[in-house]
Design a protein around this motif. Structure first.
Motif, mmCIF file in Angstrom:
data_model
loop_
_atom_site.group_PDB
_atom_site.id
_atom_site.type_symbol
_atom_site.label_atom_id
_atom_site.label_comp_id
_atom_site.label_asym_id
_atom_site.label_seq_id
_atom_site.Cartn_x
_atom_site.Cartn_y
_atom_site.Cartn_z
ATOM 1 N N PRO A 115 0.838 -1.217 0.000
ATOM 2 C CA PRO A 115 0.000 0.000 0.000
ATOM 3 C C PRO A 115 0.865 1.257 0.000
ATOM 4 O O PRO A 115 1.051 1.901 1.030
ATOM 5 N N ARG A 116 1.418 1.610 -1.142
ATOM 6 C CA ARG A 116 2.413 2.682 -1.238
ATOM 7 C C ARG A 116 1.879 4.046 -0.798
ATOM 8 O O ARG A 116 2.588 4.840 -0.190
ATOM 9 N N HIS A 117 0.619 4.344 -1.092
ATOM 10 C CA HIS A 117 0.071 5.658 -0.788
ATOM 11 C C HIS A 117 -0.817 5.649 0.459
ATOM 12 O O HIS A 117 -1.409 6.673 0.800
ATOM 13 N N ASP A 118 -0.935 4.514 1.147
ATOM 14 C CA ASP A 118 -1.831 4.412 2.293
ATOM 15 C C ASP A 118 -1.176 4.915 3.571
ATOM 16 O O ASP A 118 0.043 5.090 3.641
ATOM 17 N N ASP A 119 -2.000 5.112 4.595
ATOM 18 C CA ASP A 119 -1.488 5.363 5.932
ATOM 19 C C ASP A 119 -0.919 4.057 6.478
ATOM 20 O O ASP A 119 -1.575 3.004 6.404
ATOM 21 N N LEU A 120 0.282 4.106 7.047
ATOM 22 C CA LEU A 120 0.959 2.897 7.514
ATOM 23 C C LEU A 120 1.334 3.041 8.982
ATOM 24 O O LEU A 120 1.918 4.057 9.382
ATOM 25 N N ASN A 121 1.015 2.025 9.787
ATOM 26 C CA ASN A 121 1.410 2.062 11.198
ATOM 27 C C ASN A 121 2.791 1.438 11.361
ATOM 28 O O ASN A 121 3.406 0.966 10.394
ATOM 29 N N LEU A 122 3.291 1.407 12.594
ATOM 30 C CA LEU A 122 4.646 0.927 12.837
ATOM 31 C C LEU A 122 4.815 -0.542 12.463
ATOM 32 O O LEU A 122 5.898 -0.950 12.037
ATOM 33 N N ILE A 123 3.762 -1.337 12.618
ATOM 34 C CA ILE A 123 3.861 -2.750 12.268
ATOM 35 C C ILE A 123 4.069 -2.907 10.762
ATOM 36 O O ILE A 123 4.860 -3.734 10.304
ATOM 37 N N ALA A 124 3.370 -2.091 9.978
ATOM 38 C CA ALA A 124 3.514 -2.168 8.522
ATOM 39 C C ALA A 124 4.853 -1.600 8.054
ATOM 40 O O ALA A 124 5.355 -1.977 6.996
ATOM 41 N N LEU A 125 5.443 -0.695 8.839
ATOM 42 C CA LEU A 125 6.678 -0.030 8.433
ATOM 43 C C LEU A 125 7.930 -0.839 8.756
ATOM 44 O O LEU A 125 9.011 -0.526 8.262
ATOM 45 N N THR A 126 7.808 -1.845 9.622
ATOM 46 C CA THR A 126 8.983 -2.589 10.046
ATOM 47 C C THR A 126 8.730 -4.070 9.996
ATOM 48 O O THR A 126 7.602 -4.530 10.129
ATOM 49 N N ASP A 127 9.798 -4.822 9.811
ATOM 50 C CA ASP A 127 9.729 -6.284 9.829
ATOM 51 C C ASP A 127 10.122 -6.841 11.186
ATOM 52 O O ASP A 127 10.275 -8.049 11.343
ATOM 53 N N GLU A 128 10.294 -5.958 12.170
ATOM 54 C CA GLU A 128 10.725 -6.416 13.484
ATOM 55 C C GLU A 128 9.592 -7.136 14.209
ATOM 56 O O GLU A 128 8.428 -7.052 13.836
ATOM 57 N N ASP A 129 9.954 -7.817 15.305
ATOM 58 C CA ASP A 129 8.949 -8.522 16.079
ATOM 59 C C ASP A 129 8.160 -7.537 16.944
ATOM 60 O O ASP A 129 8.440 -6.343 17.001
ATOM 61 N N THR A 130 7.169 -8.052 17.655
ATOM 62 C CA THR A 130 6.277 -7.205 18.453
ATOM 63 C C THR A 130 7.028 -6.426 19.507
ATOM 64 O O THR A 130 6.726 -5.255 19.776
ATOM 65 N N ALA A 131 8.031 -7.042 20.115
ATOM 66 C CA ALA A 131 8.789 -6.372 21.176
ATOM 67 C C ALA A 131 9.530 -5.153 20.633
ATOM 68 O O ALA A 131 9.574 -4.098 21.271
ATOM 69 N N GLU A 132 10.120 -5.272 19.425
ATOM 70 C CA GLU A 132 10.843 -4.156 18.834
ATOM 71 C C GLU A 132 9.897 -3.018 18.477
ATOM 72 O O GLU A 132 10.209 -1.839 18.695
ATOM 73 N N VAL A 133 8.730 -3.356 17.947
ATOM 74 C CA VAL A 133 7.748 -2.327 17.603
ATOM 75 C C VAL A 133 7.271 -1.616 18.857
ATOM 76 O O VAL A 133 7.127 -0.388 18.885
ATOM 77 N N ALA A 134 7.038 -2.369 19.926
ATOM 78 C CA ALA A 134 6.609 -1.768 21.193
ATOM 79 C C ALA A 134 7.695 -0.861 21.757
ATOM 80 O O ALA A 134 7.411 0.211 22.304
ATOM 81 N N SER A 135 8.962 -1.276 21.592
ATOM 82 C CA SER A 135 10.081 -0.460 22.080
ATOM 83 C C SER A 135 10.154 0.867 21.332
ATOM 84 O O SER A 135 10.343 1.927 21.940
#
Length: 546
Positions: A115-135
Motif C-alpha cells: 500500500p504505497r500511498h496508504d497510511d501505515l502504522n509501525l507494524i507495517a513499516l517494520t519487519d521487526e517482532d512485536t517487542a521491537e515495535v513496542a520499544s
C-alpha cells in the motif's frame, strides 16, 4: 540411504539455485547470511561495527549423492572430469537463470500488494517482532512529552563591528569542538545514507537517517545497551552502540525511493517529514505512530523540501526546475507549482530568520534568492485565474520583468558547476562559497546588489557515483556563533565558521575508514555532531566523558 521426499528435493534445489544466483552476482554478504561457507578475508585496519539485527539462516547446502542416486537422476557415473565440469557449469547457469526469474516475479508480486500511498502504522513499516515495535512506540511517545520547538535566530546576534570579537567567538567554539571523539557507532540503515536530521531533545542523541532504498533509520545513540545476544558478542571494537530501528517508509525498497531529505516539525518536533525519489512526501507522527502521505507527484522527481518556522507551510523542489508551495493545513492537492529554473533544482531552503525569503540551487549552476510574497501574488498581479495550480517558466519570467514583479528575484549568482547547497554552497568545481548579505538589503524591495561571495574555500567535492554528494549543513543552534559541518573526502569531518575559518577537523583512522558524506548537528547542544556513510554506518561525535 533413505530416499528423499519430494519436499526435501525441492528444498535442496531451492537452496542450490539461490546460492548459485548470489555467488554469480557476487553478493558475498547475502551468501554469508544464507549460511554458506565463508571465504577468508584480509584483516582491515579499522573494523566496521557489526549489525545486531538477526539474519535468518537457511539449512546447510545439499548433501553429496551416491553414484546410484546420480545414475537415477540421469547422470553418467563414469563421465570424464571435463564433461562433468561442463555439465555442472551448464546446470549452475540454468539454476541461476531460473532463480533470477523467480525472484523478479516474487518482487513484482510483492510490490503490487504494497500500500504505497496508504497510511501505515509501525507494524507495517517494520519487519521487526512485536517487542521491537513496542520499544520504538514507547521511544516515540516519550519524545512527545515535552515539545521542542525550533527557535529562530536573531539575524544581528553575531554581527560584530570589530573582527577581534568574531575571532574570540571562533576560539571559544574551537575549544569545545576540536576535542570531539567517536563515542558511538552503529549500522543504522541497510544502504547508503542520503540525508539526516538531529532531534532537539536535550537529554538524548536521537538522529534520523534516510537511506538509498527508502528506509528511515532512527538511532538513539546513547541508549543503554541490550543484553548480550546468544552469540556472546564481546568485541568492543565491532560492537554497536545504542539502539536503532529501521522503518521502510517509502516503497518500493529500491533506489527509486531514495530519501532525499529529512525534516522535523519546527513547532514541536513530534513529526518527521521525509521526501523521496518515489515522488512522495510522508509524515511520521510520533503521537499516533502512523506514517501518512502528505504530497505526491507521480510525474516529477522530488529533490528536496524545507518548512517555514511556523510549521504550516512547506516548499518542495523537483527535477523539472520547479518549486511547490504546500499549505499543510489544506489538502495535498492544493499545492501551487512555480517553475523557477529550466533545469533540476536540487536544493530549496527557507531563511529561518526571514521566512519570506527562499533560496534555490540548481543544475543550471545558479543560486537564487526569491521573495515568496511576490511569488504567491503572481496570479493576482497578472489578472490570472487564482485557482491555477501551476505557473511555468514563461509566466514566472513575464511576472519578474513586469512592474508588479520587481523584487521577486532578489539575488542571483552563477557557479562554475552545478550547485548542491546554500547559502553556504558546495559545488562540483571543488569549492565552498560563503555569502554575507547585510540586513538592510532584506528590508528593501530592490534586488540585492550584484556581488561575489566574500569567501571561497578549496574543498574536494568529487564524490563520484558511489557516494552521496557533500552538502554543507548549518548548525541550527541559534545561541552559538554561526558555523557549518561538511564531510571531507579524507574520511574526516570539517567544521567551518561563517567567515570561512576552519574550527575543527575531526577524524579517527582506527574506527573510520569511509567518507562520512552526510552530516548534521544537535540543535541545542554545541558539542554534538553525527555523520553517516555509504554503507549505512553512522557515527556520533561527542566529548569522551559522554
Amino acid at each position: 540411504m533413505a530416499k528423499l521426499s519430494a519436499y526435501e528435493r525441492e528444498r535442496e534445489a531451492n537452496i542450490a539455485r539461490n546460492r548459485a544466483l548470489l555467488e554469480q552476482l557476487e553478493l558475498k554478504q547475502a551468501v554469508d547470511g544464507l549460511g554458506f561457507q565463508k571465504q577468508p578475508s584480509q584483516k582491515a585496519k579499522a573494523k566496521p561495527v557489526q549489525s545486531t539485527k538477526k539474519v535468518k539462516k537457511e539449512a546447510d547446502a545439499p548433501r553429496r549423492q551416491s553414484a546410484r542416486l546420480r545414475g537415477a537422476a540421469g547422470i553418467d557415473p563414469n563421465e570424464t572430469p571435463l564433461k562433468k565440469r561442463k555439465r555442472e557449469a551448464e546446470e549452475q547457469e540454468r539454476l541461476a537463470k531460473e532463480a533470477e526469474e523467480r525472484i523478479e516475479a516474487q518482487e513484482r508480486e510483492r510490490l503490487t500488494k504494497k500500500p504505497r500511498h496508504d497510511d501505515l502504522n509501525l507494524i507495517a513499516l517494520t519487519d521487526e517482532d512485536t517487542a521491537e515495535v513496542a520499544s520504538l512506540s514507547k521511544e516515540l511517545q516519550n519524545i512527545t512529552q515535552t515539545p521542542q520547538p525550533r527557535r529562530s535566530a536573531n539575524a544581528e546576534a553575531f554581527v560584530f563591528e570589530e573582527d577581534a570579537k568574531g575571532h574570540a567567538q571562533v576560539e571559544e567554539l574551537r575549544k569545545k569542538l576540536q576535542g570531539l571523539n567517536v563515542v558511538a557507532r552503529a549500522k543504522v540503515t541497510e544502504n547508503r545514507i542520503y540525508s539526516a536530521a538531529y532531534h532537539p531533545e536535550p537529554t538524548k542523541d536521537l538522529i534520523f537517517f534516510g537511506d538509498k532504498h527508502g528506509q528511515l533509520g532512527i538511532w538513539d545513540a546513547r541508549a543503554p545497551p541490550d543484553e548480550v545476544d546468544d552469540e556472546g558478542e564481546s568485541d568492543v571494537e565491532t560492537k554497536e552502540n545504542g539502539k536503532y530501528w529501521r522503518l521502510q517508509v517509502h516503497w518500493p525498497a529500491t533506489s527509486m525511493s531514495s530519501i532525499s531529505s529529512v525534516k522535523l516539525d519546527p513547532i514541536d518536533s513530534h513529526t518527521v517529514y521525509t521526501s523521496a525519489y518515489d515522488c512522495t512526501i510522508r509524515a511520521l507522527s510520533f503521537t499516533s505512530g502512523v506514517s501518512r502521505e502528505i504530497f505526491t507527484n507521480d510525474e516529477t522527481l522530488i529533490c528536496s523540501m524545507d518548512l517555514v518556522p511556523s510549521g504550516h507551510e512547506m516548499w518542495i523542489s523537483d527535477a523539472a526546475g520547479g518549486v511547490t508551495h504546500l499549505d499543510l493545513r489544506q489538502d495535498k492537492s492544493k499545492g501551487i507549482w512555480y517553475q523557477l529554473s529550466d533545469q533540476k533544482i536540487g536544493c530549496v531552503s527557507v531563511n529561518p530568520s526571514r521566512p519570506d525569503f527562499l533560496l534555490t540551487a540548481s543544475n543550471s549552476r545558479e543560486l537564487r534568492i526569491w521573495d515568496t510574497r511576490k511569488l504567491r501574488s503572481i496570479a493576482t498581479d497578472l489578472s490570472l485565474n487564482e485557482s491555477i495550480a501551476e505557473f511555468d517558466s514563461e509566466v514566472v519570467t513575464k511576472y519578474r520583468d513586469s512592474k508588479e514583479g520587481a523584487g521577486c528575484l532578489r539575488g542571483e549568482w552563477r557557479h562554475d558547476k552545478s550547485v548542491s547547497r546554500s547559502i553556504v554552497s558546495t559545488s562540483y568545481d571543488d569549492a565552498i562559497r560563503i555569502w554575507d548579505i547585510h540586513s538592510p538589503a532584506f528590508e528593501s524591495s530592490k534586488a540585492f546588489p550584484s556581488a561575489r561571495p566574500f569567501c571561497r574555500i578549496s574543498h574536494n567535492c568529487q564524490t563520484g557515483k558511489w557516494l552521496t554528494i557533500l552538502r554543507a549543513q548549518w548548525n541550527p543552534n541559534p545561541d552559538v556563533y554561526p558555523h557549518f559541518t561538511i564531510a571531507n573526502m579524507n574520511h574526516s569531518l570539517d567544521i567551518i565558521s561563517c567567515k570561512g575559518e576552519r574550527i575543527a577537523r575531526l577524524s579517527d583512522p582506527s574506527k573510520i575508514t569511509a567518507v562520512q558524506a552526510v552530516t548534521c548537528s544537535h540543535p541545542s547542544i554545541i558539542e554534538r555532531a553525527a555523520t553517516g556513510n555509504a554503507s549505512g554506518r553512522c557515527v556520533l561525535w561527542a566529548p569522551k566523558d559522554v
